[in-house]
Design an enzyme around this catalytic site. Structure first.
Site, PDB file in Angstrom:
ATOM      1  N   ILE A  13       0.847  -1.206   0.000  1.00  0.00           N
ATOM      2  CA  ILE A  13       0.000   0.000   0.000  1.00  0.00           C
ATOM      3  C   ILE A  13       0.877   1.248   0.000  1.00  0.00           C
ATOM      4  O   ILE A  13       0.579   2.239  -0.666  1.00  0.00           O
ATOM      5  CB  ILE A  13      -0.959  -0.005   1.207  1.00  0.00           C
ATOM      6  N   ASN A  33      12.580  -1.001   6.236  1.00  0.00           N
ATOM      7  CA  ASN A  33      13.689  -1.915   6.571  1.00  0.00           C
ATOM      8  C   ASN A  33      13.700  -3.144   5.664  1.00  0.00           C
ATOM      9  O   ASN A  33      14.504  -4.049   5.845  1.00  0.00           O
ATOM     10  CB  ASN A  33      13.625  -2.330   8.047  1.00  0.00           C
ATOM     11  N   LYS A  85       1.596  -7.878   9.397  1.00  0.00           N
ATOM     12  CA  LYS A  85       0.153  -7.903   9.118  1.00  0.00           C
ATOM     13  C   LYS A  85      -0.436  -9.274   8.800  1.00  0.00           C
ATOM     14  O   LYS A  85      -1.540  -9.364   8.283  1.00  0.00           O
ATOM     15  CB  LYS A  85      -0.164  -6.935   7.969  1.00  0.00           C
ATOM     16  N   SER A 125      -7.173  -0.932  10.479  1.00  0.00           N
ATOM     17  CA  SER A 125      -7.725  -2.081   9.772  1.00  0.00           C
ATOM     18  C   SER A 125      -9.139  -2.357  10.245  1.00  0.00           C
ATOM     19  O   SER A 125      -9.497  -2.084  11.396  1.00  0.00           O
ATOM     20  CB  SER A 125      -6.836  -3.298  10.066  1.00  0.00           C
ATOM     21  N   TYR A 150      -2.803  -9.802  15.676  1.00  0.00           N
ATOM     22  CA  TYR A 150      -2.640  -8.698  14.720  1.00  0.00           C
ATOM     23  C   TYR A 150      -3.754  -7.668  14.913  1.00  0.00           C
ATOM     24  O   TYR A 150      -3.500  -6.464  15.039  1.00  0.00           O
ATOM     25  CB  TYR A 150      -2.658  -9.222  13.272  1.00  0.00           C
ATOM     26  N   LYS A 154      -3.785  -3.518  16.338  1.00  0.00           N
ATOM     27  CA  LYS A 154      -4.413  -2.356  15.690  1.00  0.00           C
ATOM     28  C   LYS A 154      -5.377  -1.662  16.654  1.00  0.00           C
ATOM     29  O   LYS A 154      -5.450  -0.431  16.700  1.00  0.00           O
ATOM     30  CB  LYS A 154      -5.123  -2.775  14.401  1.00  0.00           C
ATOM     31  N   ASN A 199      -0.480 -14.412   2.494  1.00  0.00           N
ATOM     32  CA  ASN A 199      -1.514 -14.502   3.528  1.00  0.00           C
ATOM     33  C   ASN A 199      -2.847 -13.966   3.024  1.00  0.00           C
ATOM     34  O   ASN A 199      -3.852 -14.086   3.708  1.00  0.00           O
ATOM     35  CB  ASN A 199      -1.087 -13.706   4.757  1.00  0.00           C
ATOM     36  N   LEU A 201      -5.856 -13.441  -0.120  1.00  0.00           N
ATOM     37  CA  LEU A 201      -6.505 -14.262  -1.144  1.00  0.00           C
ATOM     38  C   LEU A 201      -5.976 -14.004  -2.557  1.00  0.00           C
ATOM     39  O   LEU A 201      -5.640 -14.949  -3.282  1.00  0.00           O
ATOM     40  CB  LEU A 201      -8.022 -14.012  -1.101  1.00  0.00           C
ATOM     41  N   PHE A 219     -10.776 -21.559   2.538  1.00  0.00           N
ATOM     42  CA  PHE A 219     -10.884 -21.960   3.943  1.00  0.00           C
ATOM     43  C   PHE A 219     -12.339 -21.923   4.428  1.00  0.00           C
ATOM     44  O   PHE A 219     -12.796 -20.927   4.969  1.00  0.00           O
ATOM     45  CB  PHE A 219      -9.998 -21.069   4.823  1.00  0.00           C
ATOM     46  N   GLY A 297      -9.113 -17.444  13.212  1.00  0.00           N
ATOM     47  CA  GLY A 297      -8.957 -15.989  13.139  1.00  0.00           C
ATOM     48  C   GLY A 297      -9.740 -15.332  12.023  1.00  0.00           C
ATOM     49  O   GLY A 297      -9.770 -14.112  11.925  1.00  0.00           O
ATOM     50  N   ASP A 298     -10.383 -16.139  11.147  1.00  0.00           N
ATOM     51  CA  ASP A 298     -11.135 -15.546  10.039  1.00  0.00           C
ATOM     52  C   ASP A 298     -12.516 -15.076  10.506  1.00  0.00           C
ATOM     53  O   ASP A 298     -13.270 -15.833  11.120  1.00  0.00           O
ATOM     54  CB  ASP A 298     -11.308 -16.552   8.896  1.00  0.00           C
TER      55      ASP A 298
END
Length: 336
Positions: A13, A33, A85, A125, A150, A154, A199, A201, A219, A297-298
């Protein structure tokens, strides 16, 4: 030209945002970095825009490094992208995520205070909402417990911004809650470049279509959605990049301290299977995919009400899901 510090500016991004900042007459200064990006992307930004980029190679947790490199520069604003992320990895390595994602924001706020630069756009996010009770998600939607470390980082970073704002330091801050960025620059010179196993789609789709991966696993297809697969709000990365420019424009136009949270999405949800079918139809490519079990986690479904961003920032999405999937495939083909 006004100088804007862009942390993680060689990332997915960040790189697109640097292009749009230059198009809008700003001068981005990149800090990266290269832990999840490639140096040649900086050259590509220069190739697209015809403008030389100042690069600080290093970690934005290292405040002393940044101060030494920026001491003679007048900063007008900062867009803070730099963060780990990957939802799955965050569950395996929570300390890495807490240390980097929260520590880097502390460092950047301290740096901006010393440089007397009040304007910051924070890369947040939609994961801060957890699994929301109502859709579409508006900015006042209550935050549920995050589904991953994660997402929690945020949430904590947004709390940190609020505490900093309340301390009376005069900050002007926007936290942009992204939905799902996809696609690539139409030049196919920059795009999403995951190191290792993707990670997200769409890179998994394009890598499978290119033969780099044997198959794509969906998934779960037993969710409470029309086709049983998860629903997300997929936004073209160029539209998302332009939202950051609109955010900087907005902050520079304000003459008092502020903190606000803004959803950046399209306002539409698409299921995983819809994205796959759309990719196949727009690019004329068949995908080898299978249905697997659910992934920890989804969130089942989440999409934005984007009207606040449209009104506050005078910003709108201009590109479609099909545009994004076409550009993503063009980018993947260019990498061969």
């Amino acid at each position: 030209m006004k100088n804007i510090l862009v942390t993680g500016g060689a990332g997915y991004i960040g790189s697109h945002t640097c292009v749009e900042l230059i198009n809008a007459g700003y001068n981005p200064i990149i800090v990266d970095n290269f832990s999840n990006s490639e140096k040649f992307i900086v050259d590509r930004i220069e190739e697209i825009t015809g403008q030389k980029i100042q690069l600080i190679e290093g970690d934005c947790v290292d405040e002393r490094l940044l101060l030494s490199k920026l001491k003679d520069i007048k900063l007008e604003g900062c867009i803070h992208f730099a963060a780990y992320k990957a939802v799955g990895e965050s569950a395996q390595q929570p300390l890495k995520y807490y240390q980097n994602n929260i520590g880097s924001l502390v460092s950047i706020l301290s740096l901006l205070e010393k440089m007397k630069c009040p304007n910051i756009v924070f890369s947040s996010s939609c994961t801060v909402y957890g699994q929301p009770d109502q859709l579409p998600v508006v900015e006042s939607t209550a935050m549920k417990p995050a589904e991953s470390p994660y997402g929690r980082t945020k949430q904590i970073c947004e709390n940190l911004l609020e505490d900093y704002y309340n301390s009376g330091k005069g900050v002007k801050a926007l936290a942009l809650r992204y939905f799902n960025p996809i696609g690539a620059h139409p030049s196919a010179l920059i795009g999403e470049l995951p190191l290792g196993v993707p990670n997200n789609l769409v890179p998994f789709i394009t890598q499978t279509a290119a033969g780099l991966r044997e198959k794509l696993t969906v998934f779960g297809n037993d969710y409470d959605t029309p086709d049983g697969t998860c629903i997300r709000d997929y936004i073209h990365v160029v539209d998302l990049a332009k939202a950051h420019v609109a955010s900087i424009d907005y902050l520079l136009s304000q003459n008092k301290s502020l903190l606000d949270h803004v959803n950046i999405g399209t306002g539409n949800g698409n299921s995983v299977l819809e994205v796959i079918e759309s990719f196949e139809s727009v690019n004329g490519v068949k995908l080898n995919y299978e249905i697997g079990s659910r992934r920890d986690g989804d969130v089942e479904k989440v999409y934005a009400d984007a009207s606040y961003a449209q009104n506050l920032l005078n910003w709108n999405t201009e590109l479609s899901l099909k545009d994004a999937l076409k550009d993503a495939w063009k980018w993947q083909v260019s990498l061969k």
